[in-house]
Design a protein around this motif. Structure first.
Motif, PDB file in Angstrom:
ATOM      1  N   ASP A 298       2.828   9.034   2.592  1.00 32.34           N
ATOM      2  CA  ASP A 298       2.979   7.785   1.802  1.00 32.34           C
ATOM      3  C   ASP A 298       2.025   7.899   0.886  1.00 32.34           C
TER       4      ASP A 298
ATOM      5  N   THR B 117      -0.523   3.775  12.670  1.00 35.39           N
ATOM      6  CA  THR B 117      -1.003   2.851  11.813  1.00 35.39           C
ATOM      7  C   THR B 117      -2.123   2.045  12.332  1.00 35.39           C
TER       8      THR B 117
ATOM      9  N   ASP C 155       5.087  12.364  11.093  1.00 32.95           N
ATOM     10  CA  ASP C 155       4.988  11.261  10.437  1.00 32.95           C
ATOM     11  C   ASP C 155       3.502  11.003   9.956  1.00 32.95           C
TER      12      ASP C 155
ATOM     13  N   GLY D   3      -1.704  10.273  12.369  1.00 28.83           N
ATOM     14  CA  GLY D   3      -2.539   8.945  11.909  1.00 28.83           C
ATOM     15  C   GLY D   3      -1.668   7.714  11.885  1.00 28.83           C
TER      16      GLY D   3
ATOM     17  N   ALA E  79       2.712   9.187   7.340  1.00 30.28           N
ATOM     18  CA  ALA E  79       2.852   8.280   6.151  1.00 30.28           C
ATOM     19  C   ALA E  79       1.425   7.711   5.702  1.00 30.28           C
ATOM     20  N   TYR E  80       0.758   7.271   6.737  1.00 35.63           N
ATOM     21  CA  TYR E  80      -0.564   6.802   6.390  1.00 35.63           C
ATOM     22  C   TYR E  80      -1.570   7.981   6.429  1.00 35.63           C
TER      23      TYR E  80
ATOM     24  N   ASN F  74      11.290   8.805   7.085  1.00 31.97           N
ATOM     25  CA  ASN F  74      11.556   8.948   8.791  1.00 31.97           C
ATOM     26  C   ASN F  74      13.190   9.073   8.983  1.00 31.97           C
TER      27      ASN F  74
ATOM     28  N   HIS G 251       1.530   5.832  -1.584  1.00 34.69           N
ATOM     29  CA  HIS G 251       1.316   4.639  -2.049  1.00 34.69           C
ATOM     30  C   HIS G 251       0.411   4.117  -0.751  1.00 34.69           C
ATOM     31  N   LYS G 252      -0.091   4.964   0.144  1.00 31.85           N
ATOM     32  CA  LYS G 252      -1.155   4.339   1.204  1.00 31.85           C
ATOM     33  C   LYS G 252      -2.433   5.047   0.707  1.00 31.85           C
TER      34      LYS G 252
ATOM     35  N   HIS H  27       5.305   4.769  14.777  1.00 25.85           N
ATOM     36  CA  HIS H  27       5.652   3.858  13.892  1.00 25.85           C
ATOM     37  C   HIS H  27       6.867   2.780  14.034  1.00 25.85           C
TER      38      HIS H  27
ATOM     39  N   SER I 287       9.033   1.846  12.414  1.00 24.71           N
ATOM     40  CA  SER I 287      10.230   2.416  11.608  1.00 24.71           C
ATOM     41  C   SER I 287      11.001   3.416  12.419  1.00 24.71           C
TER      42      SER I 287
ATOM     43  N   GLY J 104       9.746   5.076   0.755  1.00 21.93           N
ATOM     44  CA  GLY J 104       8.632   4.594   1.752  1.00 21.93           C
ATOM     45  C   GLY J 104       8.890   5.561   3.070  1.00 21.93           C
ATOM     46  N   GLY J 105       7.788   5.337   3.863  1.00 24.27           N
ATOM     47  CA  GLY J 105       7.814   6.003   5.142  1.00 24.27           C
ATOM     48  C   GLY J 105       9.163   5.792   5.963  1.00 24.27           C
ATOM     49  N   THR J 106       9.488   4.477   5.882  1.00 24.55           N
ATOM     50  CA  THR J 106      10.648   4.322   6.813  1.00 24.55           C
ATOM     51  C   THR J 106      11.866   5.157   6.395  1.00 24.55           C
TER      52      THR J 106
HETATM   53  C1  LIG Z   1       2.574   6.083  10.235  1.00 27.32           C
HETATM   54  C2  LIG Z   1       3.637   5.092   9.569  1.00 27.32           C
HETATM   55  N1  LIG Z   1       4.733   5.651   9.539  1.00 27.32           N
HETATM   56  C3  LIG Z   1       5.640   4.957   8.559  1.00 27.32           C
HETATM   57  C4  LIG Z   1       5.507   3.816   7.924  1.00 27.32           C
HETATM   58  C5  LIG Z   1       6.562   2.971   7.237  1.00 27.32           C
HETATM   59  O1  LIG Z   1       6.371   3.177   5.806  1.00 27.32           O
HETATM   60  P1  LIG Z   1       6.913   2.438   4.894  1.00 27.32           P
HETATM   61  O2  LIG Z   1       6.052   0.923   4.802  1.00 27.32           O
HETATM   62  O3  LIG Z   1       6.384   2.976   3.424  1.00 27.32           O
HETATM   63  O4  LIG Z   1       8.275   2.264   4.926  1.00 27.32           O
HETATM   64  C6  LIG Z   1       4.175   3.344   8.128  1.00 27.32           C
HETATM   65  C7  LIG Z   1       3.737   1.829   7.065  1.00 27.32           C
HETATM   66  O5  LIG Z   1       2.697   1.555   7.558  1.00 27.32           O
HETATM   67  C8  LIG Z   1       3.197   4.015   8.890  1.00 27.32           C
HETATM   68  O6  LIG Z   1       1.892   3.839   8.812  1.00 27.32           O
END
Ligand SMILES: Cc1ncc(COP(=O)(O)O)c(C=O)c1O
Length: 453
Positions: free
Chosen positions: A286, A232, A257, A230, A259-260, A146, A288-289, A180, A182, A141-143
């Protein structure tokens, strides 16, 4: 348990696959919703026993008690957080990934999967305009994406400082408050410090503000800048071009980042917002988003993957056959060793549908988002907080306080009508639609807005 009994094995496997088949083809999908622990204790009871429940009972429990106690994030009226709306092909292929016991960490063990995943990564990398030499890995995932990228940024910055004999030991990351959560969490994991940069009036990180922060704290103390393509809460894309210019000037690692929002790279109507991303040293999105893959999947791409390999490769005698080879071993490009080939569902769906279908699907969600923004503007009891850049709309219901928003959310969820939670911005409670599901229609938007009148 592991003895081979053809008939019994068929029944056990069919039971699971037929549930998966039914869920994958379900239309409409029920929204469902969480239950209390007391309820689940009384309805499901003790599920792990010495003798086992047998597949009929265990599957029954899952189907009738546990699954309905989980929200369907792919429901068209699930508009909270960031929904997950995989294509049927991507979600179905996840079953294949699980069934195949593929080890996705090394070329030696998973060459076919790694080859396919790399083609999916190449598509994303090309959308961003990164060089042919760019590459990376799918992580959970994004976390984790990153964190993995920032570890490489710091490793590289410190190695360069050592080589240059500056004596500097950079420990700071520059980012805005809109980055984010994270980023702050992963900085804590790394014992790094996040230094806040002011945003402009469009809530973006800009080169000018970044420069001020670097000068104020000493540019030599920083090892990375995190820009967001983008955010969140609002879907804001930072001013990547000016940020990249300042990063180049100071020799700083630029991590983007996405991710979204990174999926917006594929949409011609918003592609210009991402100008400058081609200068990123690392970038995440991501699938999955907003790229229609199932949980959990983050594409992590580096401009110079060799820097990531140096920072992340785990050394151990039993791994020498892998680490000393010249082959592409995904595990060398992120934290973690054992790896599910989690990019395969995206790859399969891309291979089946082609990239044009992705462009079309992303544009369709943007169109519904713009429709939502227009409807909010048209209704005298609603007010937009900011025009959407991507597919997130944040707005207020005039006259409502936090309790009203919460009661409304609870009512819609209680009726299994929609799932839309409140958000906050600068101390004010608001609400927010995140539209990444191509099944979310303009009628869905209108139906939800009507409930706020
Ligand atoms: C911009 C952004 N970065 C990082 C993340 C973290 O991603 P994950 O929830 O897949 O770890 C998110 C999650 O919504 C996000 O929107």
């Amino acid at each position: 348990m592991h003895s081979f009994d053809k008939d019994a094995d068929h029944v056990a496997v069919d039971k699971v696959l037929s549930y998966a088949r039914e869920r994958l083809l379900m239309d409409p999908i029920p929204l469902d919703g969480a239950q209390t622990e007391d309820y689940l204790r009384s309805a499901a009871g003790q599920t792990i026993t010495r003798e086992g429940l047998g597949s009929t009972r265990a599957m029954e429990l899952f189907e009738h008690t546990l699954a309905p106690a989980c929200l369907s994030t792919d429901h068209p009226r699930y508009l909270s957080f960031i929904p997950c709306a995989p294509t049927r092909e991507a979600a179905a292929f996840d079953v294949v990934v699980g069934a195949s016991s593929i080890y996705g960490g090394s070329w030696m063990e998973g060459a076919g999967a790694v080859y396919a995943e790399n083609q999916a990564l190449r598509w994303i990398s090309d959308l961003a305009g990164l060089p042919e030499s760019a590459g990376g890995v799918f992580v959970p995932g994004g976390t984790v994406g990153n964190l993995s990228a920032l570890v490489v940024a710091r490793h590289t910055a410190r190695a360069r400082a050592k080589e240059a004999g500056t004596g500097a030991r950079p420990y700071r990351i520059a980012a805005t408050d809109n980055a984010h959560s994270s980023v702050v969490s992963m900085a804590a994991v790394m014992d790094a410090e996040v230094c806040g940069v002011h945003v402009d009036d469009k809530l973006r990180l800009t080169g000018a503000e970044l420069r001020k922060t670097l000068e104020e704290h000493g540019p030599e103390t920083f090892f990375a800048v995190v820009a967001t393509s983008g955010t969140t809460n609002f879907g804001v894309v930072d001013d990547l071009a000016s940020v990249a210019e300042v990063c180049r000037e100071y020799g700083l690692w630029l991590h983007v980042d996405g991710a979204y929002g990174g999926a917006g790279l594929a949409a011609p109507s918003v592609r210009h917002l991402f100008d400058g991303i081609e200068h990123a040293d690392s970038f995440i999105v991501d699938p999955h988003k907003w790229l229609f893959a199932p949980f959990d999947c983050c594409a992590l791409i580096y401009r110079e993957p060799e820097l990531a390999r140096i920072a992340h490769t785990q050394e151990a005698g039993y791994l020498d056959v892998i680490t000393k080879s010249a082959e592409w071993n995904p595990t060398d490009y992120s934290i973690g060793l054992t790896r599910r080939a989690r990019g395969l569902p995206l790859w399969y769906s891309l291979a089946v549908h082609g990239t044009d279908a992705y462009v079309e699907a992303i544009e369709s969600t943007l169109e519904v988002t713009r429709f939502a923004a227009d409807e909010i503007g048209r209704r005298d009891y609603l007010e937009a907080v900011r025009e959407p850049d991507l597919s997130v709309v944040v707005f207020r219901r005039l006259g409502w306080g936090p309790d009203d928003y919460q009661a409304w959310t609870d009512r819609l969820l209680g009726e299994e009508f929609a799932f839309v939670v409140p958000t906050t911005f600068r101390g004010e409670t608001l609400t927010r639609f995140a539209i990444v599901n191509p099944h979310t229609t303009k009628e869905d938007v209108n139906a939800i807005l009507d409930t706020m009148s």
